[in-house]
Motif scaffolding. Structure first.
Motif, PDB file in Angstrom:
ATOM      1  N   VAL A   1       0.818  -1.216   0.000  1.00 38.21           N
ATOM      2  CA  VAL A   1       0.000   0.000   0.000  1.00 38.21           C
ATOM      3  C   VAL A   1       0.849   1.262   0.000  1.00 38.21           C
ATOM      4  O   VAL A   1       0.685   2.140  -0.834  1.00 38.21           O
ATOM      5  CB  VAL A   1      -0.946   0.025   1.224  1.00 38.21           C
ATOM      6  N   ASN A   2       1.773   1.375   0.975  1.00 34.87           N
ATOM      7  CA  ASN A   2       2.436   2.662   1.141  1.00 34.87           C
ATOM      8  C   ASN A   2       3.909   2.525   1.466  1.00 34.87           C
ATOM      9  O   ASN A   2       4.340   1.607   2.158  1.00 34.87           O
ATOM     10  CB  ASN A   2       1.750   3.488   2.235  1.00 34.87           C
ATOM     11  N   GLN A   3       4.660   3.464   0.946  1.00 38.08           N
ATOM     12  CA  GLN A   3       6.084   3.585   1.236  1.00 38.08           C
ATOM     13  C   GLN A   3       6.365   4.845   2.055  1.00 38.08           C
ATOM     14  O   GLN A   3       7.513   5.214   2.275  1.00 38.08           O
ATOM     15  CB  GLN A   3       6.886   3.631  -0.069  1.00 38.08           C
ATOM     16  N   ALA A   4       5.304   5.492   2.499  1.00 38.47           N
ATOM     17  CA  ALA A   4       5.441   6.676   3.343  1.00 38.47           C
ATOM     18  C   ALA A   4       4.178   6.824   4.183  1.00 38.47           C
ATOM     19  O   ALA A   4       3.091   6.388   3.789  1.00 38.47           O
ATOM     20  CB  ALA A   4       5.644   7.932   2.488  1.00 38.47           C
ATOM     21  N   VAL A   5       4.348   7.408   5.344  1.00 36.94           N
ATOM     22  CA  VAL A   5       3.211   7.759   6.181  1.00 36.94           C
ATOM     23  C   VAL A   5       3.498   9.125   6.783  1.00 36.94           C
ATOM     24  O   VAL A   5       4.633   9.425   7.168  1.00 36.94           O
ATOM     25  CB  VAL A   5       2.964   6.701   7.286  1.00 36.94           C
ATOM     26  N   THR A   6       2.490   9.967   6.832  1.00 36.81           N
ATOM     27  CA  THR A   6       2.648  11.323   7.344  1.00 36.81           C
ATOM     28  C   THR A   6       1.750  11.524   8.554  1.00 36.81           C
ATOM     29  O   THR A   6       0.557  11.207   8.515  1.00 36.81           O
ATOM     30  CB  THR A   6       2.289  12.362   6.265  1.00 36.81           C
ATOM     31  N   PHE A   7       2.334  12.052   9.623  1.00 38.38           N
ATOM     32  CA  PHE A   7       1.583  12.374  10.832  1.00 38.38           C
ATOM     33  C   PHE A   7       1.352  13.883  10.873  1.00 38.38           C
ATOM     34  O   PHE A   7       2.278  14.662  10.638  1.00 38.38           O
ATOM     35  CB  PHE A   7       2.353  11.930  12.080  1.00 38.38           C
ATOM     36  N   LEU A   8       0.138  14.274  11.181  1.00 38.61           N
ATOM     37  CA  LEU A   8      -0.166  15.705  11.248  1.00 38.61           C
ATOM     38  C   LEU A   8      -1.176  15.969  12.346  1.00 38.61           C
ATOM     39  O   LEU A   8      -1.882  15.066  12.790  1.00 38.61           O
ATOM     40  CB  LEU A   8      -0.670  16.215   9.899  1.00 38.61           C
TER      41      LEU A   8
END
Length: 285
Positions: free
Chosen positions: A153-160
């Motif tokens: 699914v993802n190669q990055a995750v962003t927290f905000l």
């Protein structure tokens, strides 16, 4: 927990907790068992515990009987201690020669203002130690059966964060860049401004049918999970009376809850869909 019935820690070279030290510890997302052993060691050694609103009361029961408790909770929309006053109180307690445990929910350096407190203490000449905790954006989602990363699914995750110092939606965030740049977005404190956040992400090109989950009271007995989509999230959250504290996760990893809702499966329920991504489980490499 009393001194006659202490929690026994395994033999280890535990850090010293001298008088005057302020120890910033992350208590984790809620479930007491997710407190780290180093955090428990600090809890048992502290003279004073200055704790946040989201620290579960069962964790505080593990303190020594003579340990002083001071509440310094900050909750959105409710009367709260001012950050400046909290920091000054930590300095005051340190200069009184107390062993001060600053116990914060989640991880103190992940949207927990621990960095601000640490900086103020250092500038005042107060010695500090920091012990991280399990952040709700990772541990809380794991309890809901949602992995923040999945290599299909993802190669990055962003927290905000869903609000800034003013209490409004963060003006400094580049919503188009966020929408384009990260397959998974994990949002803290986003419930109040969820309609505006959803509109900003939709306007920036995220699909209205993209999976979104809201996890309220993560890891606690009253945990609730809403599985919805970006386009209907605001309406569904209101209709289901989803409340803070909550973590919001946007991205296809939300679909994985259909396969690994492990809390439901422990109760004897089969997975709703063992292969929600439609690619089969990887077993090699």
């Amino acid at each position: 927990m009393t001194d006659d019935d202490p929690i026994s820690l395994p033999a280890h070279d535990w850090p010293e907790f001298p008088p005057g030290l302020v120890w910033l510890v992350g208590a984790g997302p809620g479930e007491p068992g997710l407190l780290t052993l180093q955090g428990l060691h600090a809890l048992r050694a502290a003279d004073v515990i200055v704790h946040d609103a989201l620290v579960d009361g069962r964790i505080l029961e593990w303190r020594r009987a003579d340990t002083q408790l001071e509440y310094a909770g900050k909750r959105g929309g409710k009367p709260s201690a001012r950050q400046r006053d909290i920091s000054h109180r930590l300095i005051e307690l340190s200069r009184d020669g107390q062993r001060v445990l600053r116990l914060k929910g989640g991880d103190p350096f992940v949207f927990g203002r621990g960095g601000e407190e640490a900086q103020t203490l250092v500038q005042a000449g107060v010695p500090i130690r920091v012990t991280p905790g399990i952040s709700a954006g990772i541990g809380g989602l794991a309890y809901a059966g949602i992995p923040v990363t999945h290599r299909d699914v993802n190669q990055a995750v962003t927290f905000l964060t869903g609000h800034d110092q003013t209490g409004l939606t963060p003006a400094a965030l580049d919503w188009p860049a966020l929408a384009r740049g990260s397959q998974v977005l994990v949002m803290y404190m986003a419930m109040k401004h969820l309609p505006k956040i959803a509109d900003a992400l939709l306007a920036a090109g995220r699909r209205p049918d993209e999976p979104l989950a809201i996890v309220s009271n993560a890891t606690l007995p009253g945990m609730r999970v809403l599985e919805t989509t970006l386009g209907t999230a605001s309406h569904d959250a209101e209709a289901q009376s989803m409340e803070a504290p909550a973590i919001v996760c946007l991205g296809r990893v939300v679909l994985m809850r259909q396969a690994i809702d492990w809390m439901s499966q422990l109760q004897g329920n089969p997975p709703r869909n063992p292969d929600p991504l439609g690619g089969g489980a990887r077993t090699t490499g």
